[in-house]
Design a protein around this motif. Sequence first.
Motif, PDB file in Angstrom:
ATOM      1  N   THR A  18       0.843  -1.195   0.000  1.00 14.30           N
ATOM      2  CA  THR A  18       0.000   0.000   0.000  1.00 14.30           C
ATOM      3  C   THR A  18       0.877   1.243   0.000  1.00 14.30           C
ATOM      4  OG1 THR A  18      -0.120  -0.011   2.414  1.00 14.30           O
ATOM      5  CG2 THR A  18      -1.831  -1.218   1.222  1.00 14.30           C
ATOM      6  N   GLU A  19       0.286   2.381  -0.344  1.00 14.95           N
ATOM      7  CA  GLU A  19       1.057   3.610  -0.495  1.00 14.95           C
ATOM      8  C   GLU A  19       1.716   4.035   0.806  1.00 14.95           C
ATOM      9  OE1 GLU A  19      -2.694   6.719   0.074  1.00 14.95           O
ATOM     10  OE2 GLU A  19      -1.842   6.360  -1.914  1.00 14.95           O
ATOM     11  N   GLN A  20       1.154   3.687   1.939  1.00 14.38           N
ATOM     12  CA  GLN A  20       1.734   4.079   3.208  1.00 14.38           C
ATOM     13  C   GLN A  20       3.004   3.290   3.527  1.00 14.38           C
ATOM     14  OE1 GLN A  20      -2.194   2.189   4.485  1.00 14.38           O
ATOM     15  NE2 GLN A  20      -1.242   2.798   6.365  1.00 14.38           N
ATOM     16  N   PHE A  21       3.230   2.191   2.819  1.00 12.86           N
ATOM     17  CA  PHE A  21       4.440   1.393   3.016  1.00 12.86           C
ATOM     18  C   PHE A  21       5.413   1.531   1.837  1.00 12.86           C
ATOM     19  CE2 PHE A  21       1.399  -0.870   5.756  1.00 12.86           C
ATOM     20  CZ  PHE A  21       2.135  -0.917   6.928  1.00 12.86           C
ATOM     21  N   HIS A  22       5.246   2.542   1.006  1.00 11.21           N
ATOM     22  CA  HIS A  22       6.148   2.720  -0.128  1.00 11.21           C
ATOM     23  C   HIS A  22       7.504   3.271   0.290  1.00 11.21           C
ATOM     24  CE1 HIS A  22       2.889   2.756  -3.525  1.00 11.21           C
ATOM     25  NE2 HIS A  22       3.079   1.569  -2.989  1.00 11.21           N
ATOM     26  N   ASP A  23       7.573   3.927   1.430  1.00 12.23           N
ATOM     27  CA  ASP A  23       8.839   4.462   1.914  1.00 12.23           C
ATOM     28  C   ASP A  23       9.795   3.315   2.234  1.00 12.23           C
ATOM     29  OD1 ASP A  23      10.846   6.047   2.885  1.00 12.23           O
ATOM     30  OD2 ASP A  23       9.915   6.386   4.842  1.00 12.23           O
ATOM     31  N   ARG A  24      10.952   3.313   1.584  1.00 12.05           N
ATOM     32  CA  ARG A  24      11.886   2.195   1.745  1.00 12.05           C
ATOM     33  C   ARG A  24      12.464   2.136   3.163  1.00 12.05           C
ATOM     34  NH1 ARG A  24      13.425  -0.304  -2.938  1.00 12.05           N
ATOM     35  NH2 ARG A  24      15.375  -1.014  -2.013  1.00 12.05           N
ATOM     36  N   GLN A  25      12.620   3.268   3.802  1.00 13.87           N
ATOM     37  CA  GLN A  25      13.104   3.244   5.172  1.00 13.87           C
ATOM     38  C   GLN A  25      12.066   2.640   6.108  1.00 13.87           C
ATOM     39  OE1 GLN A  25      14.470   7.010   6.594  1.00 13.87           O
ATOM     40  NE2 GLN A  25      15.362   6.168   8.456  1.00 13.87           N
ATOM     41  N   LEU A  26      10.792   2.933   5.864  1.00 15.85           N
ATOM     42  CA  LEU A  26       9.736   2.311   6.660  1.00 15.85           C
ATOM     43  C   LEU A  26       9.698   0.811   6.401  1.00 15.85           C
ATOM     44  CD1 LEU A  26       7.318   2.622   8.564  1.00 15.85           C
ATOM     45  CD2 LEU A  26       5.885   3.033   6.553  1.00 15.85           C
ATOM     46  N   GLN A  83       1.435   8.768  11.950  1.00 18.73           N
ATOM     47  CA  GLN A  83       1.145   7.834  13.040  1.00 18.73           C
ATOM     48  C   GLN A  83       1.761   6.467  12.778  1.00 18.73           C
ATOM     49  OE1 GLN A  83      -3.091   7.751  13.518  1.00 18.73           O
ATOM     50  NE2 GLN A  83      -3.197   9.809  14.419  1.00 18.73           N
ATOM     51  N   LEU A  84       1.739   6.039  11.521  1.00 19.06           N
ATOM     52  CA  LEU A  84       2.342   4.753  11.181  1.00 19.06           C
ATOM     53  C   LEU A  84       3.862   4.809  11.376  1.00 19.06           C
ATOM     54  CD1 LEU A  84       2.090   1.886  10.035  1.00 19.06           C
ATOM     55  CD2 LEU A  84       2.270   2.871   7.743  1.00 19.06           C
ATOM     56  N   LEU A  85       4.495   5.903  10.971  1.00 24.78           N
ATOM     57  CA  LEU A  85       5.939   6.043  11.159  1.00 24.78           C
ATOM     58  C   LEU A  85       6.310   5.994  12.631  1.00 24.78           C
ATOM     59  CD1 LEU A  85       6.675   8.907   8.582  1.00 24.78           C
ATOM     60  CD2 LEU A  85       7.069   6.470   8.281  1.00 24.78           C
ATOM     61  N   VAL A  86       5.550   6.709  13.464  1.00 27.69           N
ATOM     62  CA  VAL A  86       5.835   6.715  14.899  1.00 27.69           C
ATOM     63  C   VAL A  86       5.582   5.347  15.511  1.00 27.69           C
ATOM     64  CG1 VAL A  86       5.148   7.745  17.104  1.00 27.69           C
ATOM     65  CG2 VAL A  86       5.347   9.184  15.070  1.00 27.69           C
ATOM     66  N   TYR A  87       4.518   4.694  15.092  1.00 30.48           N
ATOM     67  CA  TYR A  87       4.160   3.386  15.639  1.00 30.48           C
ATOM     68  C   TYR A  87       5.227   2.338  15.301  1.00 30.48           C
ATOM     69  CZ  TYR A  87       1.223  -0.649  16.780  1.00 30.48           C
ATOM     70  OH  TYR A  87       0.739  -1.812  17.323  1.00 30.48           O
ATOM     71  N   VAL A  88       5.644   2.304  14.052  1.00 30.55           N
ATOM     72  CA  VAL A  88       6.664   1.334  13.652  1.00 30.55           C
ATOM     73  C   VAL A  88       7.990   1.639  14.334  1.00 30.55           C
ATOM     74  CG1 VAL A  88       8.024   0.513  11.698  1.00 30.55           C
ATOM     75  CG2 VAL A  88       5.562   0.800  11.453  1.00 30.55           C
ATOM     76  N   ASP A  89       8.336   2.918  14.437  1.00 35.94           N
ATOM     77  CA  ASP A  89       9.609   3.284  15.050  1.00 35.94           C
ATOM     78  C   ASP A  89       9.653   2.880  16.516  1.00 35.94           C
ATOM     79  OD1 ASP A  89      12.175   4.857  14.602  1.00 35.94           O
ATOM     80  OD2 ASP A  89      11.361   5.863  16.366  1.00 35.94           O
ATOM     81  N   LYS A  90       8.504   2.918  17.208  1.00 36.99           N
ATOM     82  CA  LYS A  90       8.476   2.514  18.619  1.00 36.99           C
ATOM     83  C   LYS A  90       8.857   1.045  18.781  1.00 36.99           C
ATOM     84  CE  LYS A  90       4.449   1.854  20.440  1.00 36.99           C
ATOM     85  NZ  LYS A  90       3.098   2.066  21.014  1.00 36.99           N
ATOM     86  N   TRP A  91       8.270   0.183  17.975  1.00 41.71           N
ATOM     87  CA  TRP A  91       8.592  -1.244  18.089  1.00 41.71           C
ATOM     88  C   TRP A  91       9.961  -1.557  17.498  1.00 41.71           C
ATOM     89  CZ3 TRP A  91       5.600  -2.675  21.603  1.00 41.71           C
ATOM     90  CH2 TRP A  91       4.261  -2.283  21.653  1.00 41.71           C
ATOM     91  N   TYR A  92      10.379  -0.770  16.544  1.00 44.02           N
ATOM     92  CA  TYR A  92      11.730  -0.936  15.985  1.00 44.02           C
ATOM     93  C   TYR A  92      12.791  -0.655  17.047  1.00 44.02           C
ATOM     94  CZ  TYR A  92      15.788   0.022  12.974  1.00 44.02           C
ATOM     95  OH  TYR A  92      17.030   0.030  12.392  1.00 44.02           O
ATOM     96  N   GLN A  93      12.591   0.400  17.824  1.00 42.93           N
ATOM     97  CA  GLN A  93      13.528   0.719  18.899  1.00 42.93           C
ATOM     98  C   GLN A  93      13.499  -0.355  19.978  1.00 42.93           C
ATOM     99  OE1 GLN A  93      15.715   3.023  18.685  1.00 42.93           O
ATOM    100  NE2 GLN A  93      14.898   4.038  16.861  1.00 42.93           N
TER     101      GLN A  93
END
Length: 853
Positions: free
Chosen positions: A350-358, A401-411
């Motif tokens: 989906t377009e919200q996951f197109h960012d390669r860093q995400l 919100q998706l970037l912040v949410y993923v980054d929390k579990w990534y950390q």
Amino acid sequence: MEVKKVQDVVYLVLPPKGVGESSGSHSFFTRLSNYQPITHTQLKIKSYPLDQIKDQSVQESLVIRDLLNVLLGLEGVYIRYNNSYDPSSRSGGTMAYDIVGPDYKIAKNMDPSLKSVAKRISKVGRLYVLLNEFMARFEQTRYGSIIHRLCFVVRRFLQDEYLPFVVGKLERWFQEDCRFGIRIMEQTLNEEIVYRARVLYELVASVIKEMGRRDKIDLVEADFENFMQDLKMGGDAGAFNDISANGLLITDTRVSPVAKGGIVLQIILDKLKQNWGDQLNLQFLRRVWKDISEPYCEMLNAWLIRGELKDPYNEFLISDTSSNVNVTLNSLNSERLWDTQYVIRKDGLTEQFHDRQLQYKVLMTGKLLNLFKRSCGLATLKPELDPPQNEIAKELPEGTQLLVYVDKWYQRANQMCWELLQDGYQLPRFMSQLHRHFMLYSCGEFKNKFFVKSMVELTRSKSETIQLKLQRVWQQYQRYTSSGKDDLVLQLMNLRLDNMSLADVITQFEEAEDEVPNNQNGHTNAHDHGDSNSTGTGGVIDGTGASTQADASNMTRRNSAARSNRNSLLEARNFNSLKDMLLRELDHGSASAATPDAMDTTDVTRKNKLHSIHYLQFEIVVPFPLNALVSKPFVVEYQIIQRHLLILHYYNRLLEDTWFETNKVWPARIRVPSMKNCLKRCRSIHNRLAQLVKVLSEYAAHDVITPDWRQLSDVLNGPSVSFSRLQLAVHDYLANVMAANLLTDTDLHRLLMQILEIVHRYCKFLSALRPALANTPALSASSAAYTGTDDASPDTPVPYNLLSDWDRYLKKVSNALRDHIRALIEGIKHHSQRGQTAPRVLLLVERLSAFVY
């Protein structure tokens, strides 16, 4: 109306749960005796002619009664199915994506105003039939959980909203209120139900269209196009700072034969954009998005929080490429599984996951959790590691919100792995041991107990016997060294003689740059600077070498061939043609390597048979999970640096041995004055060579490795960082050391190896003089015989041709050394101006300049 004698088929259909229960009345279905009347094929009643009905309200009531049937997908008396539509076979189409709704025909004599409204309302009945057919056909498991959830949303709308509205409201209103008319019916439908039915139909139609498109395309060709696109993109995955440059973002390029997962979610997102200005549609679509994306959100949470891939229908953005989910980890497959088991699924993003860093963070979060579980021997994370429920998203986040949410579990995953590596596997200690053994730091015991004992074998040509002898000496060193038992890296290291010399390895791993030949522009190659002498020193000592100008030409030719081969591979049309090209290149390379023309005759180290020191290599298999950080590419870089340092140490030791000969043994034996003058020149050149090798060794150890290791140590012993930051730190450390030691540039490294070859040949020349200088009277006797006298006194002159050959050779060595150093300096400057060398290499230029005089 006239009732015809036909056979009726009566069905007893129980009311849907909850419909009509509150009021105590029965639903519409319990009152339907003749289920699905097919009036256009078998008329049950004869309609009364509308033109004979004079009362407008009566005609309107008859039309409304028919429309109530039409809204349920049935037909009435004056509004019937088109003759081309057969409801009995509408679920038996040849293609799963060929869903055809009914077209209604309206009686000709109907009032025009009623007829126009009836046409618009009958389209709603067609939507009802299409939505029902979609549910019936796409509830299969092969379409995935997202499509199944879409079918659930459609069913919930029809049963909980559409049918109660038609039966419980419109029909009752029609039966109880004589003022109820067709326009009120249309207006009420438009306000409360039609816009939602139309939105669902548009979603369903888009899904069906995508299904049909995928059914027609060549899936293998689409897979190949995605694969080639990833190849052409190159290393874009390492473009951002949080990703290790050695870990490219691998994707699963396979294309699903049906639309499912993220493909359906993207259709809903596109529909949200299209209805951004319509608040009614937008609110309904947001509710649909929340319901349909719930399984996807659950899969995302399972992956981010527990490292579990719960994707039975292959529709999540993470793909498991492992055919055996219960594969046992070992030292041989753990690194491969870490790199390739879990990858990004390119189809359905989906377009919200197109960012390669995400994408990288989502992928690495689950991979790190799996690394933690497998290292601790856990099938799943313990409950005490589960986060509070209020921190888990209930619906799929969007945007920031998706970037912040993923980054929390990534950390969180990075912190868990940091503690695992630091406390459980003592990562700083392991890296320090790698630094000690592969960078030869504080390796006095290694040099005295292994290297000195192996000098004879390292000087001989490579063979199985030499390898066995070296392995025995190495095993003794491992067994009896003071820190052997506590040193994991030392115990894991194995010695062998590689099939390729260091120069060949560097040439093999060199990236072919887009260099332009000299005849195409005004720029010259690194070796084209300086006078003609500086370009003719490749093999000046023995007269067998070619010029560095020829080296540059051959390198340009090889780069052009490699570039041409790469371009041809990128132009492959399918997987079969790509395979044929690869096999053809392999066969061509094998055949050309066997021909004399394929040999690089300009490289002295290739033309002459090298000694074992050039093939000496220490192998190590890094255990899991440390090999996830120190992967195979890093180990190869460690080996290349170590082999370079071992070669420098070998020539330094070789010069020390010959220094003892020229300063302690020869002066006591030589009594001829003219020979002593030549000896002074030998000692002068020898001292110059010894200082040169020491400059190279000290530059590598103190100016390059030590400061870079200090930076890496700060990261290893500092506060917790992400796993990718650790990878990036190790990568930068090794890459900087290799670049500063000229190990990433074939041309400069070739010049450096030619300089060391001069050192080797000079030491060999001095060793060859030992028998002639072993007995001075013998030398005097030969001098007397040459002059025709019988007096063999110390003042007897040495034969002129002997001194002249000696002098000529020493002069040739001195000139060759000066010219090669000058060419190396000019090459470094040239590459530095083009940004192809590390800035610190200019320190080496300053020190090498002292040897050019």
